[in-house]
Write an enzyme that holds these catalytic residues in place. Structure first.
Site, PDB file in Angstrom:
ATOM      1  N   CYS A   1     -11.754  24.436  22.233  1.00  0.00           N
ATOM      2  CA  CYS A   1     -12.066  24.536  24.047  1.00  0.00           C
ATOM      3  C   CYS A   1     -12.312  23.306  24.579  1.00  0.00           C
ATOM      4  O   CYS A   1     -13.245  22.571  25.179  1.00  0.00           O
ATOM      5  CB  CYS A   1     -12.723  25.150  24.309  1.00  0.00           C
ATOM      6  SG  CYS A   1     -14.499  25.123  23.224  1.00  0.00           S
TER       7      CYS A   1
ATOM      8  N   ASP B   1     -22.918  28.961   7.381  1.00  0.00           N
ATOM      9  CA  ASP B   1     -22.155  26.560   6.772  1.00  0.00           C
ATOM     10  C   ASP B   1     -20.789  27.405   6.628  1.00  0.00           C
ATOM     11  O   ASP B   1     -20.859  27.990   5.732  1.00  0.00           O
ATOM     12  CB  ASP B   1     -22.628  25.967   6.312  1.00  0.00           C
ATOM     13  CG  ASP B   1     -22.609  24.914   6.430  1.00  0.00           C
ATOM     14  OD1 ASP B   1     -21.366  25.088   7.285  1.00  0.00           O
ATOM     15  OD2 ASP B   1     -22.384  23.705   5.796  1.00  0.00           O
TER      16      ASP B   1
ATOM     17  N   ASP C   1     -20.412  32.561  11.031  1.00  0.00           N
ATOM     18  CA  ASP C   1     -21.432  31.099  12.086  1.00  0.00           C
ATOM     19  C   ASP C   1     -22.725  30.882  11.872  1.00  0.00           C
ATOM     20  O   ASP C   1     -22.843  32.188  11.315  1.00  0.00           O
ATOM     21  CB  ASP C   1     -21.027  32.035  13.406  1.00  0.00           C
ATOM     22  CG  ASP C   1     -21.454  31.029  14.712  1.00  0.00           C
ATOM     23  OD1 ASP C   1     -19.848  29.988  15.938  1.00  0.00           O
ATOM     24  OD2 ASP C   1     -22.718  30.206  14.440  1.00  0.00           O
TER      25      ASP C   1
ATOM     26  N   CYS D   1     -16.412  29.633  12.192  1.00  0.00           N
ATOM     27  CA  CYS D   1     -17.175  29.535  13.298  1.00  0.00           C
ATOM     28  C   CYS D   1     -16.557  30.320  14.817  1.00  0.00           C
ATOM     29  O   CYS D   1     -16.653  29.965  15.877  1.00  0.00           O
ATOM     30  CB  CYS D   1     -16.504  28.028  14.462  1.00  0.00           C
ATOM     31  SG  CYS D   1     -17.278  26.957  12.952  1.00  0.00           S
ATOM     32  N   ALA D   2     -17.197  31.554  14.365  1.00  0.00           N
ATOM     33  CA  ALA D   2     -16.475  32.955  14.882  1.00  0.00           C
ATOM     34  C   ALA D   2     -17.114  32.981  16.204  1.00  0.00           C
ATOM     35  O   ALA D   2     -16.291  34.183  17.043  1.00  0.00           O
ATOM     36  CB  ALA D   2     -16.913  33.529  13.767  1.00  0.00           C
ATOM     37  N   ALA D   3     -19.008  33.312  17.056  1.00  0.00           N
ATOM     38  CA  ALA D   3     -19.715  33.413  18.264  1.00  0.00           C
ATOM     39  C   ALA D   3     -19.054  32.946  18.429  1.00  0.00           C
ATOM     40  O   ALA D   3     -18.670  31.609  19.002  1.00  0.00           O
ATOM     41  CB  ALA D   3     -20.827  33.038  17.848  1.00  0.00           C
ATOM     42  N   PRO D   4     -18.966  33.500  20.200  1.00  0.00           N
ATOM     43  CA  PRO D   4     -19.562  34.705  20.231  1.00  0.00           C
ATOM     44  C   PRO D   4     -18.319  36.112  19.686  1.00  0.00           C
ATOM     45  O   PRO D   4     -18.766  37.006  20.385  1.00  0.00           O
ATOM     46  CB  PRO D   4     -19.542  34.543  22.113  1.00  0.00           C
ATOM     47  CG  PRO D   4     -18.485  34.034  22.235  1.00  0.00           C
ATOM     48  CD  PRO D   4     -18.478  33.001  21.088  1.00  0.00           C
TER      49      PRO D   4
END
Length: 422
Positions: A354, A287, A261, A240-243
């Site tokens: 977050c 995924d 991502d 889930c790397a973005a941004p």
């Protein structure tokens, strides 16, 4: 009256209509190209005006209520809200009122209310600012305030709401020497190593932008990668790397990073930032649950409610209602279990969200350790430079809140913990 000023304010009203009327996130609206007709500076100002209005919405409605016999249609109401926030924060009445009247005059559905808009905003200009300053700090919506008050108490909630109302400064992560970057741009070197930029600076105009010496990343968001502390040559997975801020941190440390991502447009931004900074990573649009392999270290910034980022994204509480919490919590558990399955024996994983909700942080880690034999929380790993020991939670994770560093401008709400596999 400036034509660009009127267009900017009309675009800000459009953003407010989309967030409050259609339940869309502002980033989604802007990403769809809705404001492309504006110059970049005007586009940024429209977004800023809309965000300021959302932050001050409760106050604006209180100031307006005595001047309105009934609540007008949403677009008219948002024109009045925008004008009220500008006037009460020192905006020049001539430009604010004239633009608001013209926006309504050119709206075929509401043109007949231009006289009302003019009269109300003239009254707000006369006495609104004094009333504005007496009103309480705007509160979160009840669907979010209630669980957070249960988690942290009413006094902490007031501090969090004050941080949200004040907005968020801009933080940078340096590719190299953070102290030198702070000196170069006249920023503040924060205790954890991020650089806080003076308010009002244009990002692309800052020294070192074109050279790729830094990237924008909130001080709280920079800590998960610091805690994972990857080493040169390690095989690392960023899920889930973005941004891409954490990807760049780990690439700068010399790790072999695979960043995953499922959002193609957001991954395109990661690619652009890697190119600008001269860093390299393997980018995978796909995924997270489909990934295979064995890794020395994994960073999982799991999909979450994003409630920790409300001070910079004040549209969140208006575009959401909390109904997605259950699905997100279940998804986080599945993602965390899969990530742990990809970790080599002796490897380490940072799980972070977050979010301000303990169910998306502390509870996830407690339950994961209970499910996995041989997985433990490394409490000492989160005690990096600049971290207050009081931020460490009972299970050994790190809980960050917007009211921390209040005298410096706060930080995003985040939770993170480092898990080790025996």
């Amino acid at each position: 009256m400036s034509k660009s000023g009127m267009q900017t304010r009309r675009s800000a009203v459009y953003l407010l209509d989309q967030v409050m009327g259609e339940g869309r996130l502002m980033s989604e609206v802007i990403g769809s190209g809705a404001l492309e007709r504006l110059e970049p500076a005007d586009r940024a100002r429209a977004q800023r005006l809309a965000m300021d209005t959302l932050r001050g919405l409760e106050r604006a409605d209180r100031v307006l209520q005595k001047h309105l016999k009934k609540v007008p249609a949403l677009t008219v109401q948002n024109v009045l809200r925008l004008g009220t926030v500008e006037l009460c924060q020192g905006g020049a009445a001539h430009g604010v009122v004239n633009d608001a009247v013209e926006i309504i005059a050119k709206n075929k559905h509401h043109a007949g209310l231009k006289g009302l808009v003019n009269a109300v905003l003239r009254k707000v200009d006369a006495d609104g600012q004094a009333e504005w300053d007496r009103l309480r700090i705007p509160r979160m919506p009840k669907w979010l305030r209630k669980p957070l008050a249960q988690a942290y108490g009413s006094d902490v909630m007031l501090g969090i709401e004050a941080a949200h109302f004040n907005g968020a400064p801009l933080d940078l992560t340096a590719k190299g020497d953070a102290a030198a970057l702070a000196d170069t741009i006249g920023g503040e070197l924060l205790p954890t190593g991020s650089v806080r930029v003076p308010v009002g600076q244009q990002v692309s105009a800052l020294a070192g932008y074109e050279a790729g010496d830094w990237w924008v990343q909130d001080a709280a968001a920079a800590l998960p990668a610091k805690i994972l502390n990857v080493q040169a040559g390690e095989k690392v997975l960023d899920l889930c790397a973005a941004p891409g801020g954490k990807t760049m941190q780990m690439a700068a440390a010399g790790a072999e990073v695979a960043a995953v991502d499922d959002n193609p447009s957001r991954m395109a931004r990661v690619e652009e930032n890697l190119k600008r900074t001269g860093l390299s990573a393997t980018l995978v649009v796909g995924d997270a649950m489909a990934q295979q392999g064995a890794y020395d270290a994994i960073l999982l910034d799991a999909p979450c409610s994003a409630t920790g980022t409300m001070r910079r994204h004040p549209d969140l509480p208006f575009a959401k209602d909390g109904s997605e919490f259950g699905d997100l919590i279940g998804m986080q558990e599945v993602f965390l279990d899969h990530a742990l399955s990809l970790l080599k024996p002796g490897g380490r994983l940072v799980f972070c969200t977050c979010s301000l909700l303990p169910d998306e942080g502390e509870v996830q880690v407690e339950e994961s350790v209970a499910r996995w034999s041989g997985v433990s929380v490394d409490r000492d790993a989160v005690l990096i430079e600049g971290v207050d020991p009081d931020w460490v939670t009972e299970e050994g994770g790190l809980r960050l809140r917007p009211d921390y560093w209040a005298d410096r401008g706060g930080m995003d709400g985040f939770y993170m913990a480092l898990l080790r596999k025996a």
